[in-house]
Design a protein around this motif. Sequence first.
Motif, PDB file in Angstrom:
ATOM      1  N   THR A  46      55.136  26.205 -15.046  1.00 59.01           N
ATOM      2  CA  THR A  46      54.007  26.779 -14.203  1.00 59.01           C
ATOM      3  C   THR A  46      52.683  26.157 -14.755  1.00 59.01           C
ATOM      4  O   THR A  46      51.798  25.730 -14.152  1.00 59.01           O
ATOM      5  CB  THR A  46      54.114  28.245 -14.427  1.00 59.01           C
ATOM      6  OG1 THR A  46      55.310  28.718 -13.899  1.00 59.01           O
ATOM      7  CG2 THR A  46      52.967  28.787 -13.587  1.00 59.01           C
ATOM      8  N   VAL A  47      52.797  26.063 -16.177  1.00 64.16           N
ATOM      9  CA  VAL A  47      51.443  25.562 -16.876  1.00 64.16           C
ATOM     10  C   VAL A  47      51.318  24.136 -16.329  1.00 64.16           C
ATOM     11  O   VAL A  47      50.372  23.658 -15.888  1.00 64.16           O
ATOM     12  CB  VAL A  47      51.462  25.658 -18.127  1.00 64.16           C
ATOM     13  CG1 VAL A  47      50.490  24.584 -18.880  1.00 64.16           C
ATOM     14  CG2 VAL A  47      51.434  27.100 -18.627  1.00 64.16           C
ATOM     15  N   SER A  48      52.271  23.206 -16.329  1.00 60.35           N
ATOM     16  CA  SER A  48      52.198  21.856 -15.944  1.00 60.35           C
ATOM     17  C   SER A  48      51.851  21.702 -14.615  1.00 60.35           C
ATOM     18  O   SER A  48      50.884  20.832 -14.142  1.00 60.35           O
ATOM     19  CB  SER A  48      53.442  21.314 -16.361  1.00 60.35           C
ATOM     20  OG  SER A  48      53.766  19.970 -15.895  1.00 60.35           O
ATOM     21  N   GLU A  49      52.417  22.416 -13.748  1.00 61.62           N
ATOM     22  CA  GLU A  49      52.128  22.562 -12.117  1.00 61.62           C
ATOM     23  C   GLU A  49      50.563  22.754 -12.204  1.00 61.62           C
ATOM     24  O   GLU A  49      49.810  22.409 -11.378  1.00 61.62           O
ATOM     25  CB  GLU A  49      52.854  23.217 -11.445  1.00 61.62           C
ATOM     26  CG  GLU A  49      54.282  23.017 -11.229  1.00 61.62           C
ATOM     27  CD  GLU A  49      54.925  23.918 -10.295  1.00 61.62           C
ATOM     28  OE1 GLU A  49      54.569  24.156  -9.299  1.00 61.62           O
ATOM     29  OE2 GLU A  49      56.212  24.140 -10.662  1.00 61.62           O
ATOM     30  N   ILE A  50      50.118  23.749 -12.625  1.00 60.84           N
ATOM     31  CA  ILE A  50      48.628  24.325 -12.622  1.00 60.84           C
ATOM     32  C   ILE A  50      47.582  22.933 -13.205  1.00 60.84           C
ATOM     33  O   ILE A  50      46.530  22.612 -12.578  1.00 60.84           O
ATOM     34  CB  ILE A  50      48.310  25.741 -13.330  1.00 60.84           C
ATOM     35  CG1 ILE A  50      48.979  26.822 -12.558  1.00 60.84           C
ATOM     36  CG2 ILE A  50      46.781  25.634 -13.664  1.00 60.84           C
ATOM     37  CD1 ILE A  50      49.061  28.083 -13.599  1.00 60.84           C
ATOM     38  N   GLN A  51      48.133  22.669 -14.264  1.00 52.51           N
ATOM     39  CA  GLN A  51      47.198  21.381 -14.780  1.00 52.51           C
ATOM     40  C   GLN A  51      47.447  20.337 -13.772  1.00 52.51           C
ATOM     41  O   GLN A  51      46.430  19.509 -13.767  1.00 52.51           O
ATOM     42  CB  GLN A  51      47.802  21.059 -16.244  1.00 52.51           C
ATOM     43  CG  GLN A  51      47.442  22.293 -17.205  1.00 52.51           C
ATOM     44  CD  GLN A  51      48.009  21.860 -18.690  1.00 52.51           C
ATOM     45  OE1 GLN A  51      48.928  21.143 -18.686  1.00 52.51           O
ATOM     46  NE2 GLN A  51      47.493  22.675 -19.603  1.00 52.51           N
ATOM     47  N   LYS A  52      48.444  19.979 -13.322  1.00 53.47           N
ATOM     48  CA  LYS A  52      48.393  18.710 -12.220  1.00 53.47           C
ATOM     49  C   LYS A  52      47.512  18.869 -11.180  1.00 53.47           C
ATOM     50  O   LYS A  52      46.776  17.876 -10.810  1.00 53.47           O
ATOM     51  CB  LYS A  52      49.725  18.588 -11.891  1.00 53.47           C
ATOM     52  CG  LYS A  52      51.068  17.880 -12.480  1.00 53.47           C
ATOM     53  CD  LYS A  52      52.148  17.762 -12.148  1.00 53.47           C
ATOM     54  CE  LYS A  52      53.273  17.265 -12.874  1.00 53.47           C
ATOM     55  NZ  LYS A  52      54.647  17.167 -12.609  1.00 53.47           N
ATOM     56  N   ASN A  53      47.160  20.268 -10.730  1.00 51.15           N
ATOM     57  CA  ASN A  53      46.301  20.668  -9.763  1.00 51.15           C
ATOM     58  C   ASN A  53      44.744  20.754 -10.358  1.00 51.15           C
ATOM     59  O   ASN A  53      44.012  21.447  -9.832  1.00 51.15           O
ATOM     60  CB  ASN A  53      46.716  21.849  -9.122  1.00 51.15           C
ATOM     61  CG  ASN A  53      47.773  21.317  -8.146  1.00 51.15           C
ATOM     62  OD1 ASN A  53      48.038  20.365  -7.534  1.00 51.15           O
ATOM     63  ND2 ASN A  53      48.818  22.183  -8.212  1.00 51.15           N
TER      64      ASN A  53
END
Length: 254
Positions: A46-53
């Motif tokens: 989830t952290v990775s998806e948020i940071q990608k955005n």
Amino acid sequence: MFSLEGKIAIVTGGGSGIGKAIAMLFARQGAAVHIIELNAAAAEETVSEIQKNKGKAHGHSCDVSNQNQVLDIFNQIGSVDILVNNAGIAHVGKAGTTSEEDFDKVFAVNVKGAYNALFAAIPLLKESKSPVILNMASIAAVVGITDRFAYSMSKGAIYAMTMSVARDYLEDGIRCNSISPARVHTPFVDGFISKNYAGQEEEVFEKLAKSQPIGRMGKPEEIAALALYLCAEESGFITGNDYPIDGGFIKLNN
């Protein structure tokens, strides 16, 4: 509207399902989101998806039923404006078929886990200019759901804790509300059906979906949208309330 810019939000159980949808939406609205999750890999995803955005997020591996672990994490974070108490587990069983071990496990995660987060967060929330607590209850807190004795017990406790906290911390400016979803289609639901109804997945899914008068399960993003409103400053006049989001289940399921 509904900006969370500059806010620090903690979401327990934010690695999947409703918690993940809330974490991602809050980050999109400008909050720095801290995800507390037993499954470290899910939290990091989830952290990775948020940071990608281009959002701000941090993951923390933690067993919410362990108060020392929870306190350590909150002390590391240091300050908080929004707490979303979402971590929880389900259970199938009636009062006469639920083992003591299973009852204790549901209580430890769903009830004590929420209490532990409240206990850790309230001193930090008192320092916030616009502190908010949002607890994840369930329609099971107010209506009878077949074979959900321990789960219903735990969500009834969440409802009662919400009202108590809202009353006790009025003078501190801490708003506290809860959301009571009906069935929401998450990976957890798919896994739950597979585990408990092997070979009947399609039939059981359809039955559960149609148990909402609206004819389908909810979507995690729909729950997240209500969570955003209740945690944003636009809802500043709202505290001590529970909000069913249930496709008509409570009022129309005659």
